[in-house]
Design a protein around this motif. Structure first.
Motif, PDB file in Angstrom:
ATOM      1  N   PRO A  56       0.811  -1.226   0.000  1.00  0.00           N
ATOM      2  CA  PRO A  56       0.000   0.000   0.000  1.00  0.00           C
ATOM      3  C   PRO A  56       0.844   1.276   0.000  1.00  0.00           C
ATOM      4  CG  PRO A  56       0.097  -0.915   2.197  1.00  0.00           C
ATOM      5  CD  PRO A  56       0.788  -1.912   1.306  1.00  0.00           C
ATOM      6  N   LEU A  57       0.344   2.260  -0.696  1.00  0.00           N
ATOM      7  CA  LEU A  57       0.899   3.609  -0.605  1.00  0.00           C
ATOM      8  C   LEU A  57       0.198   4.310   0.552  1.00  0.00           C
ATOM      9  CD1 LEU A  57       2.500   6.077  -1.703  1.00  0.00           C
ATOM     10  CD2 LEU A  57       0.490   6.572  -3.134  1.00  0.00           C
ATOM     11  N   LEU A  58       0.942   4.608   1.617  1.00  0.00           N
ATOM     12  CA  LEU A  58       0.379   5.304   2.770  1.00  0.00           C
ATOM     13  C   LEU A  58       0.607   6.801   2.594  1.00  0.00           C
ATOM     14  CD1 LEU A  58       1.447   2.981   5.718  1.00  0.00           C
ATOM     15  CD2 LEU A  58      -0.639   2.957   4.344  1.00  0.00           C
ATOM     16  N   VAL A  59      -0.454   7.560   2.733  1.00  0.00           N
ATOM     17  CA  VAL A  59      -0.421   8.989   2.455  1.00  0.00           C
ATOM     18  C   VAL A  59      -0.687   9.766   3.738  1.00  0.00           C
ATOM     19  CG1 VAL A  59      -1.427  10.849   1.084  1.00  0.00           C
ATOM     20  CG2 VAL A  59      -1.262   8.545   0.121  1.00  0.00           C
ATOM     21  N   SER A  60       0.070  10.809   3.967  1.00  0.00           N
ATOM     22  CA  SER A  60      -0.213  11.709   5.083  1.00  0.00           C
ATOM     23  C   SER A  60      -0.704  13.030   4.533  1.00  0.00           C
ATOM     24  CB  SER A  60       1.029  11.917   5.963  1.00  0.00           C
ATOM     25  OG  SER A  60       2.050  12.555   5.235  1.00  0.00           O
ATOM     26  N   CYS A  61      -1.681  13.626   5.210  1.00  0.00           N
ATOM     27  CA  CYS A  61      -2.244  14.913   4.797  1.00  0.00           C
ATOM     28  C   CYS A  61      -1.863  15.982   5.814  1.00  0.00           C
ATOM     29  CB  CYS A  61      -3.771  14.828   4.714  1.00  0.00           C
ATOM     30  SG  CYS A  61      -4.356  13.829   3.355  1.00  0.00           S
ATOM     31  N   ARG A  62      -1.435  17.112   5.327  1.00  0.00           N
ATOM     32  CA  ARG A  62      -1.064  18.223   6.200  1.00  0.00           C
ATOM     33  C   ARG A  62      -1.835  19.469   5.791  1.00  0.00           C
ATOM     34  NH1 ARG A  62       1.710  16.875  10.656  1.00  0.00           N
ATOM     35  NH2 ARG A  62       2.927  18.787  10.615  1.00  0.00           N
ATOM     36  N   SER A  63      -2.314  20.185   6.769  1.00  0.00           N
ATOM     37  CA  SER A  63      -3.006  21.432   6.494  1.00  0.00           C
ATOM     38  C   SER A  63      -1.999  22.516   6.125  1.00  0.00           C
ATOM     39  CB  SER A  63      -3.809  21.875   7.716  1.00  0.00           C
ATOM     40  OG  SER A  63      -4.237  23.208   7.568  1.00  0.00           O
ATOM     41  N   GLY A  64      -2.332  23.265   5.079  1.00  0.00           N
ATOM     42  CA  GLY A  64      -1.485  24.371   4.690  1.00  0.00           C
ATOM     43  C   GLY A  64      -2.229  25.689   4.755  1.00  0.00           C
ATOM     44  N   ALA A  65      -3.280  25.726   5.560  1.00  0.00           N
ATOM     45  CA  ALA A  65      -4.089  26.938   5.642  1.00  0.00           C
ATOM     46  C   ALA A  65      -3.282  28.090   6.244  1.00  0.00           C
ATOM     47  CB  ALA A  65      -5.324  26.684   6.492  1.00  0.00           C
ATOM     48  N   LYS A  66      -3.623  29.295   5.841  1.00  0.00           N
ATOM     49  CA  LYS A  66      -2.925  30.482   6.343  1.00  0.00           C
ATOM     50  C   LYS A  66      -3.084  30.601   7.853  1.00  0.00           C
ATOM     51  CE  LYS A  66      -2.663  35.506   5.748  1.00  0.00           C
ATOM     52  NZ  LYS A  66      -3.211  36.676   5.025  1.00  0.00           N
ATOM     53  N   PHE A  67      -4.296  30.342   8.327  1.00  0.00           N
ATOM     54  CA  PHE A  67      -4.564  30.352   9.765  1.00  0.00           C
ATOM     55  C   PHE A  67      -5.001  28.958  10.167  1.00  0.00           C
ATOM     56  CE2 PHE A  67      -5.538  34.659   8.256  1.00  0.00           C
ATOM     57  CZ  PHE A  67      -4.617  35.370   8.992  1.00  0.00           C
ATOM     58  N   SER A  68      -4.314  28.368  11.136  1.00  0.00           N
ATOM     59  CA  SER A  68      -4.551  26.975  11.502  1.00  0.00           C
ATOM     60  C   SER A  68      -5.226  26.874  12.857  1.00  0.00           C
ATOM     61  CB  SER A  68      -3.232  26.206  11.528  1.00  0.00           C
ATOM     62  OG  SER A  68      -3.457  24.853  11.834  1.00  0.00           O
ATOM     63  N   MET A  69      -6.232  26.010  12.940  1.00  0.00           N
ATOM     64  CA  MET A  69      -6.885  25.717  14.204  1.00  0.00           C
ATOM     65  C   MET A  69      -6.172  24.555  14.884  1.00  0.00           C
ATOM     66  SD  MET A  69      -9.366  27.840  14.519  1.00  0.00           S
ATOM     67  CE  MET A  69     -10.465  27.080  15.730  1.00  0.00           C
ATOM     68  N   PRO A  70      -6.309  24.405  16.213  1.00  0.00           N
ATOM     69  CA  PRO A  70      -5.692  23.262  16.896  1.00  0.00           C
ATOM     70  C   PRO A  70      -6.141  21.942  16.267  1.00  0.00           C
ATOM     71  CG  PRO A  70      -6.494  24.855  18.497  1.00  0.00           C
ATOM     72  CD  PRO A  70      -6.977  25.317  17.150  1.00  0.00           C
ATOM     73  N   GLY A  71      -5.169  21.096  15.992  1.00  0.00           N
ATOM     74  CA  GLY A  71      -5.471  19.791  15.396  1.00  0.00           C
ATOM     75  C   GLY A  71      -5.373  19.769  13.889  1.00  0.00           C
ATOM     76  N   MET A  72      -5.406  20.933  13.239  1.00  0.00           N
ATOM     77  CA  MET A  72      -5.377  20.944  11.778  1.00  0.00           C
ATOM     78  C   MET A  72      -4.052  20.452  11.226  1.00  0.00           C
ATOM     79  SD  MET A  72      -7.389  24.404  10.642  1.00  0.00           S
ATOM     80  CE  MET A  72      -6.970  24.145   8.923  1.00  0.00           C
ATOM     81  N   MET A  73      -2.984  20.621  12.000  1.00  0.00           N
ATOM     82  CA  MET A  73      -1.677  20.242  11.506  1.00  0.00           C
ATOM     83  C   MET A  73      -1.312  18.810  11.857  1.00  0.00           C
ATOM     84  SD  MET A  73      -0.655  22.697   9.741  1.00  0.00           S
ATOM     85  CE  MET A  73       1.031  22.207   9.460  1.00  0.00           C
ATOM     86  N   ASP A  74      -2.200  18.073  12.501  1.00  0.00           N
ATOM     87  CA  ASP A  74      -1.929  16.675  12.805  1.00  0.00           C
ATOM     88  C   ASP A  74      -1.800  15.882  11.521  1.00  0.00           C
ATOM     89  OD1 ASP A  74      -2.064  17.222  15.442  1.00  0.00           O
ATOM     90  OD2 ASP A  74      -4.070  16.390  15.762  1.00  0.00           O
ATOM     91  N   THR A  75      -0.814  15.003  11.469  1.00  0.00           N
ATOM     92  CA  THR A  75      -0.672  14.126  10.319  1.00  0.00           C
ATOM     93  C   THR A  75      -1.704  13.009  10.404  1.00  0.00           C
ATOM     94  OG1 THR A  75       1.677  14.561  10.140  1.00  0.00           O
ATOM     95  CG2 THR A  75       0.877  12.543   9.136  1.00  0.00           C
ATOM     96  N   ILE A  76      -2.384  12.755   9.317  1.00  0.00           N
ATOM     97  CA  ILE A  76      -3.381  11.693   9.266  1.00  0.00           C
ATOM     98  C   ILE A  76      -2.787  10.531   8.484  1.00  0.00           C
ATOM     99  CG2 ILE A  76      -5.732  11.073   8.575  1.00  0.00           C
ATOM    100  CD1 ILE A  76      -6.359  14.067   8.573  1.00  0.00           C
ATOM    101  N   LEU A  77      -2.589   9.407   9.159  1.00  0.00           N
ATOM    102  CA  LEU A  77      -2.016   8.248   8.506  1.00  0.00           C
ATOM    103  C   LEU A  77      -3.118   7.274   8.094  1.00  0.00           C
ATOM    104  CD1 LEU A  77       1.017   7.645  10.860  1.00  0.00           C
ATOM    105  CD2 LEU A  77       1.008   8.867   8.709  1.00  0.00           C
ATOM    106  N   ASN A  78      -2.743   6.223   7.410  1.00  0.00           N
ATOM    107  CA  ASN A  78      -3.649   5.126   7.054  1.00  0.00           C
ATOM    108  C   ASN A  78      -4.608   5.465   5.929  1.00  0.00           C
ATOM    109  OD1 ASN A  78      -2.518   3.690   9.083  1.00  0.00           O
ATOM    110  ND2 ASN A  78      -4.180   3.959  10.501  1.00  0.00           N
ATOM    111  N   ILE A  79      -4.422   6.567   5.264  1.00  0.00           N
ATOM    112  CA  ILE A  79      -5.361   6.898   4.195  1.00  0.00           C
ATOM    113  C   ILE A  79      -5.312   5.842   3.101  1.00  0.00           C
ATOM    114  CG2 ILE A  79      -5.889   8.634   2.426  1.00  0.00           C
ATOM    115  CD1 ILE A  79      -5.010  10.748   4.374  1.00  0.00           C
ATOM    116  N   GLY A  80      -4.174   5.172   2.967  1.00  0.00           N
ATOM    117  CA  GLY A  80      -4.052   4.155   1.927  1.00  0.00           C
ATOM    118  C   GLY A  80      -4.601   2.791   2.304  1.00  0.00           C
ATOM    119  N   LEU A  81      -5.175   2.624   3.474  1.00  0.00           N
ATOM    120  CA  LEU A  81      -5.704   1.324   3.874  1.00  0.00           C
ATOM    121  C   LEU A  81      -7.017   1.038   3.146  1.00  0.00           C
ATOM    122  CD1 LEU A  81      -5.176   1.323   7.748  1.00  0.00           C
ATOM    123  CD2 LEU A  81      -3.767   0.246   6.006  1.00  0.00           C
TER     124      LEU A  81
END
Length: 208
Positions: A56-81
């Protein structure tokens, strides 16, 4: 430029997010096809396949918003499952949850009922152990939910897959210790089996 390896990736602009929100949760024209093509490009660069059960290709998503809320920058793993990987990981976690809950219940009961000259030391040790087991139960159940499955809700459902069985009566202190050693061995076996399944699935978070 500084020699740090950077994995391949792609960017979805914040404009696409704004359009998605304004358009009743519908992707902007061409966005989905663009994401599919970008994922295909990453697959070619890595030699892995998104959603593949074996590689599997496991993908992490990162927020790149100009203003970030708490938790937005958490890496989300397992998207490729894929569904099969999530199901087998969740099944293994249910067994681990069952063994852990059965051991928790047994340890808590021993904490209440231990007697004899080692009462104080065993009473305290059992309390420490059942508190740690309770914390582990919560983590396992939360991971089952994160995989898209429901955790069991009743004690009977919780312990159904467990090999650790209740006692018939109240054992003496030495037997309590022996039973708990066997119980911890059962939890360890379930954990090792689940770890292998998670690693085979490429499920890094469950393995962790």
């Amino acid at each position: 430029r500084i020699g740090v390896p950077v994995p391949p990736g792609f960017t979805v602009s914040t404009r696409a997010c704004n359009a998605f929100l304004k358009n009743d949760a519908q992707f902007p024209d061409g966005m989905w096809q663009g994401v599919v093509e970008a994922v295909s490009d990453v697959e070619q660069q890595t030699g892995k396949k998104f959603g593949d059960a074996k590689n599997p290709l496991l993908v992490s998503c990162r927020s790149g918003a100009k203003f970030s809320m708490p938790g937005m920058m958490d890496t989300i793993l397992n998207i490729g499952l894929n569904d099969e990987a999530r199901n087998t990981s969740a099944d293994a976690l249910r067994v681990l949850l069952a063994e852990t809950y059965a051991l928790y219940s047994k340890t808590h009961g021993y904490h209440w009922n231990v007697t004899g000259p080692r009462f104080n030391s065993l009473h305290t040790m059992f309390e420490t152990q059942y508190n740690e087991l309770w914390m582990a139960l919560d983590e396992i159940a939360e991971r089952i939910r994160a995989l898209g499955h429901f955790a069991p809700t009743s004690p009977a459902e919780m312990v159904e897959p467990a090999t650790i069985k209740p006692d018939n009566g109240i054992p003496d202190a030495d037997t309590m210790v022996e039973n708990l050693v066997k119980g911890h061995e059962a939890v360890s076996r379930a954990g090792k089996a689940g770890l292998k399944i998670a690693e085979d699935n490429g499920d890094a978070v469950t393995a962790d």
